[in-house]
Design a protein around this motif. Structure first.
Motif, PDB file in Angstrom:
ATOM      1  N   LYS A  56       0.989  -1.154  -0.544  1.00  0.00           N
ATOM      2  CA  LYS A  56       0.010   0.246  -0.083  1.00  0.00           C
ATOM      3  C   LYS A  56       0.904   1.038   0.034  1.00  0.00           C
ATOM      4  O   LYS A  56       0.162   1.998   0.018  1.00  0.00           O
ATOM      5  CB  LYS A  56      -0.962   0.594   0.781  1.00  0.00           C
ATOM      6  CG  LYS A  56      -0.956   0.013   2.655  1.00  0.00           C
ATOM      7  CD  LYS A  56      -1.388  -0.079   3.300  1.00  0.00           C
ATOM      8  CE  LYS A  56      -0.788   0.122   4.544  1.00  0.00           C
ATOM      9  NZ  LYS A  56      -2.369  -0.085   6.027  1.00  0.00           N
ATOM     10  N   LYS A  57       2.107   1.136   0.612  1.00  0.00           N
ATOM     11  CA  LYS A  57       2.806   2.327   0.264  1.00  0.00           C
ATOM     12  C   LYS A  57       3.423   2.785  -0.845  1.00  0.00           C
ATOM     13  O   LYS A  57       4.494   3.524  -1.895  1.00  0.00           O
ATOM     14  CB  LYS A  57       3.637   1.851   1.665  1.00  0.00           C
ATOM     15  CG  LYS A  57       3.655   1.906   3.104  1.00  0.00           C
ATOM     16  CD  LYS A  57       4.808   2.400   3.730  1.00  0.00           C
ATOM     17  CE  LYS A  57       4.383   2.869   5.174  1.00  0.00           C
ATOM     18  NZ  LYS A  57       5.119   2.605   6.165  1.00  0.00           N
ATOM     19  N   VAL A  58       3.795   1.782  -1.936  1.00  0.00           N
ATOM     20  CA  VAL A  58       4.486   2.218  -3.109  1.00  0.00           C
ATOM     21  C   VAL A  58       3.503   1.260  -4.319  1.00  0.00           C
ATOM     22  O   VAL A  58       3.881   1.722  -4.912  1.00  0.00           O
ATOM     23  CB  VAL A  58       5.652   0.952  -3.660  1.00  0.00           C
ATOM     24  CG1 VAL A  58       6.688   0.707  -1.972  1.00  0.00           C
ATOM     25  CG2 VAL A  58       5.184  -1.166  -2.650  1.00  0.00           C
ATOM     26  N   ILE A  59       2.700   0.865  -3.871  1.00  0.00           N
ATOM     27  CA  ILE A  59       1.393   1.146  -5.493  1.00  0.00           C
ATOM     28  C   ILE A  59       0.268   2.733  -4.950  1.00  0.00           C
ATOM     29  O   ILE A  59      -0.723   1.714  -3.913  1.00  0.00           O
ATOM     30  CB  ILE A  59       0.897   0.046  -5.429  1.00  0.00           C
ATOM     31  CG1 ILE A  59       1.818  -1.030  -5.889  1.00  0.00           C
ATOM     32  CG2 ILE A  59      -0.298  -0.595  -6.922  1.00  0.00           C
ATOM     33  CD1 ILE A  59       2.896  -1.100  -6.903  1.00  0.00           C
ATOM     34  N   ASP A  60      -0.051   3.159  -5.573  1.00  0.00           N
ATOM     35  CA  ASP A  60      -1.371   3.763  -5.880  1.00  0.00           C
ATOM     36  C   ASP A  60      -2.099   3.033  -6.023  1.00  0.00           C
ATOM     37  O   ASP A  60      -1.709   3.535  -7.720  1.00  0.00           O
ATOM     38  CB  ASP A  60      -0.404   5.071  -6.416  1.00  0.00           C
ATOM     39  CG  ASP A  60      -1.321   6.565  -5.946  1.00  0.00           C
ATOM     40  OD1 ASP A  60      -3.032   6.123  -5.536  1.00  0.00           O
ATOM     41  OD2 ASP A  60      -1.863   7.593  -6.718  1.00  0.00           O
ATOM     42  N   TRP A  61      -3.238   2.417  -5.781  1.00  0.00           N
ATOM     43  CA  TRP A  61      -4.301   1.455  -6.520  1.00  0.00           C
ATOM     44  C   TRP A  61      -5.113   2.421  -7.177  1.00  0.00           C
ATOM     45  O   TRP A  61      -6.039   2.723  -6.100  1.00  0.00           O
ATOM     46  CB  TRP A  61      -4.007   0.959  -5.529  1.00  0.00           C
ATOM     47  CG  TRP A  61      -5.360  -0.538  -7.046  1.00  0.00           C
ATOM     48  CD1 TRP A  61      -6.245  -0.863  -6.501  1.00  0.00           C
ATOM     49  CD2 TRP A  61      -5.053  -0.870  -8.145  1.00  0.00           C
ATOM     50  NE1 TRP A  61      -7.593  -1.343  -7.324  1.00  0.00           N
ATOM     51  CE2 TRP A  61      -5.815  -2.069  -8.490  1.00  0.00           C
ATOM     52  CE3 TRP A  61      -3.623  -1.905  -8.367  1.00  0.00           C
ATOM     53  CZ2 TRP A  61      -6.476  -3.317  -9.094  1.00  0.00           C
ATOM     54  CZ3 TRP A  61      -3.959  -2.322  -9.423  1.00  0.00           C
ATOM     55  CH2 TRP A  61      -5.035  -2.602 -10.006  1.00  0.00           C
ATOM     56  N   GLU A 161       6.235   9.192  -6.035  1.00  0.00           N
ATOM     57  CA  GLU A 161       7.297   8.253  -6.171  1.00  0.00           C
ATOM     58  C   GLU A 161       6.526   6.656  -6.236  1.00  0.00           C
ATOM     59  O   GLU A 161       7.274   6.002  -7.213  1.00  0.00           O
ATOM     60  CB  GLU A 161       8.226   7.801  -5.357  1.00  0.00           C
ATOM     61  CG  GLU A 161       9.748   8.983  -5.382  1.00  0.00           C
ATOM     62  CD  GLU A 161      10.780   8.682  -5.035  1.00  0.00           C
ATOM     63  OE1 GLU A 161      10.548   7.901  -3.657  1.00  0.00           O
ATOM     64  OE2 GLU A 161      11.816   9.996  -5.028  1.00  0.00           O
ATOM     65  N   SER A 162       5.156   6.023  -5.998  1.00  0.00           N
ATOM     66  CA  SER A 162       4.738   5.759  -6.237  1.00  0.00           C
ATOM     67  C   SER A 162       4.469   5.197  -7.483  1.00  0.00           C
ATOM     68  O   SER A 162       4.209   5.370  -8.457  1.00  0.00           O
ATOM     69  CB  SER A 162       3.287   5.124  -4.768  1.00  0.00           C
ATOM     70  OG  SER A 162       2.432   6.905  -5.167  1.00  0.00           O
ATOM     71  N   CYS A 163       4.149   3.202  -7.458  1.00  0.00           N
ATOM     72  CA  CYS A 163       4.010   2.793  -8.513  1.00  0.00           C
ATOM     73  C   CYS A 163       2.404   3.696  -9.011  1.00  0.00           C
ATOM     74  O   CYS A 163       1.814   2.595  -7.774  1.00  0.00           O
ATOM     75  CB  CYS A 163       4.114   1.698  -8.982  1.00  0.00           C
ATOM     76  SG  CYS A 163       3.108   0.816 -10.734  1.00  0.00           S
ATOM     77  N   ILE A 164       1.928   3.365 -10.573  1.00  0.00           N
ATOM     78  CA  ILE A 164      -0.033   3.916  -9.901  1.00  0.00           C
ATOM     79  C   ILE A 164      -0.377   2.231 -10.722  1.00  0.00           C
ATOM     80  O   ILE A 164       0.151   1.936 -11.936  1.00  0.00           O
ATOM     81  CB  ILE A 164       0.206   4.884 -11.617  1.00  0.00           C
ATOM     82  CG1 ILE A 164       0.720   6.106 -10.890  1.00  0.00           C
ATOM     83  CG2 ILE A 164      -0.944   4.614 -12.153  1.00  0.00           C
ATOM     84  CD1 ILE A 164       0.447   7.275 -11.879  1.00  0.00           C
ATOM     85  N   GLY A 165      -1.323   1.735 -10.042  1.00  0.00           N
ATOM     86  CA  GLY A 165      -2.332   0.904 -10.731  1.00  0.00           C
ATOM     87  C   GLY A 165      -3.365   1.344 -11.498  1.00  0.00           C
ATOM     88  O   GLY A 165      -4.183   1.607 -10.514  1.00  0.00           O
ATOM     89  N   LEU A 166      -3.827   0.299 -12.305  1.00  0.00           N
ATOM     90  CA  LEU A 166      -4.537   0.705 -13.048  1.00  0.00           C
ATOM     91  C   LEU A 166      -5.104  -0.955 -13.361  1.00  0.00           C
ATOM     92  O   LEU A 166      -4.366  -1.851 -13.664  1.00  0.00           O
ATOM     93  CB  LEU A 166      -5.016   1.814 -14.434  1.00  0.00           C
ATOM     94  CG  LEU A 166      -4.323   3.047 -14.026  1.00  0.00           C
ATOM     95  CD1 LEU A 166      -3.485   3.412 -14.895  1.00  0.00           C
ATOM     96  CD2 LEU A 166      -4.792   3.692 -13.444  1.00  0.00           C
ATOM     97  N   THR A 167      -6.785  -0.698 -14.142  1.00  0.00           N
ATOM     98  CA  THR A 167      -7.581  -1.949 -14.367  1.00  0.00           C
ATOM     99  C   THR A 167      -8.036  -1.340 -15.363  1.00  0.00           C
ATOM    100  O   THR A 167      -8.904  -0.193 -14.950  1.00  0.00           O
ATOM    101  CB  THR A 167      -8.053  -3.189 -13.703  1.00  0.00           C
ATOM    102  OG1 THR A 167      -7.999  -4.280 -13.933  1.00  0.00           O
ATOM    103  CG2 THR A 167      -9.001  -2.601 -12.933  1.00  0.00           C
ATOM    104  N   ASN A 168      -8.558  -2.625 -16.034  1.00  0.00           N
ATOM    105  CA  ASN A 168      -9.607  -1.947 -17.568  1.00  0.00           C
ATOM    106  C   ASN A 168      -9.083  -1.117 -17.853  1.00  0.00           C
ATOM    107  O   ASN A 168     -10.274  -0.128 -18.631  1.00  0.00           O
ATOM    108  CB  ASN A 168     -10.789  -1.684 -17.021  1.00  0.00           C
ATOM    109  CG  ASN A 168     -11.563  -2.664 -16.128  1.00  0.00           C
ATOM    110  OD1 ASN A 168     -10.964  -4.029 -16.276  1.00  0.00           O
ATOM    111  ND2 ASN A 168     -12.468  -2.703 -15.070  1.00  0.00           N
ATOM    112  N   VAL A 169      -7.729  -0.485 -18.587  1.00  0.00           N
ATOM    113  CA  VAL A 169      -7.473   0.783 -19.581  1.00  0.00           C
ATOM    114  C   VAL A 169      -7.886   0.102 -20.681  1.00  0.00           C
ATOM    115  O   VAL A 169      -8.341   1.298 -21.428  1.00  0.00           O
ATOM    116  CB  VAL A 169      -5.978   0.816 -19.546  1.00  0.00           C
ATOM    117  CG1 VAL A 169      -5.394   1.033 -20.253  1.00  0.00           C
ATOM    118  CG2 VAL A 169      -5.719   1.244 -17.839  1.00  0.00           C
ATOM    119  N   ALA A 170      -7.518  -0.941 -21.576  1.00  0.00           N
ATOM    120  CA  ALA A 170      -8.257  -1.133 -22.957  1.00  0.00           C
ATOM    121  C   ALA A 170      -9.555  -1.450 -22.900  1.00  0.00           C
ATOM    122  O   ALA A 170     -10.026  -1.000 -23.950  1.00  0.00           O
ATOM    123  CB  ALA A 170      -6.970  -2.834 -23.446  1.00  0.00           C
TER     124      ALA A 170
END
Length: 223
Positions: A56-61, A161-170
């Motif tokens: 939860k600290k490194v993924i901006d979900w 600096e966190s990683c952005i997490g996405l789904t259903n982009v397509a």
């Protein structure tokens, strides 16, 4: 940054292009979504030295960015803090003067009531920004690409600096917009993970994104 999922091959998250983790396996899809949003322990994150990181600290979900939490609510405190920090001396002076006038006007209005009332002055400009209800433009937030672009730009502007997490982009971006997203990620160097439920034959839609695939038989593919 490295992602470990159950007994599958390690996934390297790129900084200069999106990392797509695709599958047509419902179990895998569910595990990845819940793992990256910190609801299971099947997904683990490591740095380049293999130190385990708190998900939860490194993924901006965000999940499905079109239906996820309002960006203004999610990033309000971060944006207000950054705006206050970036004010020039002249801008700060103008806002402080206007703030003084507002408190004076309110204090003057209190004399209309025969009670010992007074205002309590607050010079915190962050609270003034909050009072002004700064928010993302409503029209822009109806455009899926603009939403994703805004998330990336928040990270860039605020030094996140966190990683952005996405789904259903397509579901929302055609090949041209996916190309634009790849180019933006390449420019800003902000890591983006996209979890997609799709078939391997649709890999070309994602352009030059780093593409990992786990098929319905739990077999790993990477190209």
């Amino acid at each position: 940054m490295k992602i470990s999922y159950a007994s599958h091959k390690q996934i390297e998250v790129a900084n200069d292009r999106p990392t797509v983790i695709a599958t047509n396996n419902p179990t895998v899809y569910y595990d990845l979504l819940t793992g990256l949003s910190s609801f299971n322990e099947k997904v683990k994150i490591f740095d380049d030295a293999y130190n385990e990181l708190e998900v939860k600290k490194v993924i901006d979900w965000h999940g499905d960015a079109v239906t996820s939490e309002n960006l203004t609510e999610q990033y309000s405190s971060l944006l207000i803090k950054q705006l206050e920090k970036m004010l020039t001396d002249d801008q700060r002076k103008i806002l402080n003067n206007l703030n003084d006038k507002l408190y004076t006007a309110v204090q003057d209005s209190l004399f209309m009531i025969d009670l010992p009332l007074e205002v309590k002055k607050d010079d915190d400009l962050k609270r003034l920004f909050k009072y002004c209800k700064i928010h993302f433009n409503a029209d822009a937030m109806r455009d899926p690409y603009a939403i994703i672009e805004s998330i990336l730009k928040v990270h860039l502007e605020c030094g996140e600096e966190s990683c952005i997490g996405l789904t259903n982009v397509a579901h929302y971006l055609n090949q041209d917009k996916m190309h634009d997203l790849n180019a933006l990620v390449s420019t800003v160097k902000i890591p983006v993970i996209m979890i997609e439920f799709t078939e391997m034959k649709f890999q070309t839609l994602y352009g030059n994104a780093e593409f990992y695939y786990i098929d319905e038989d739990f077999v790993d593919w990477h190209s």
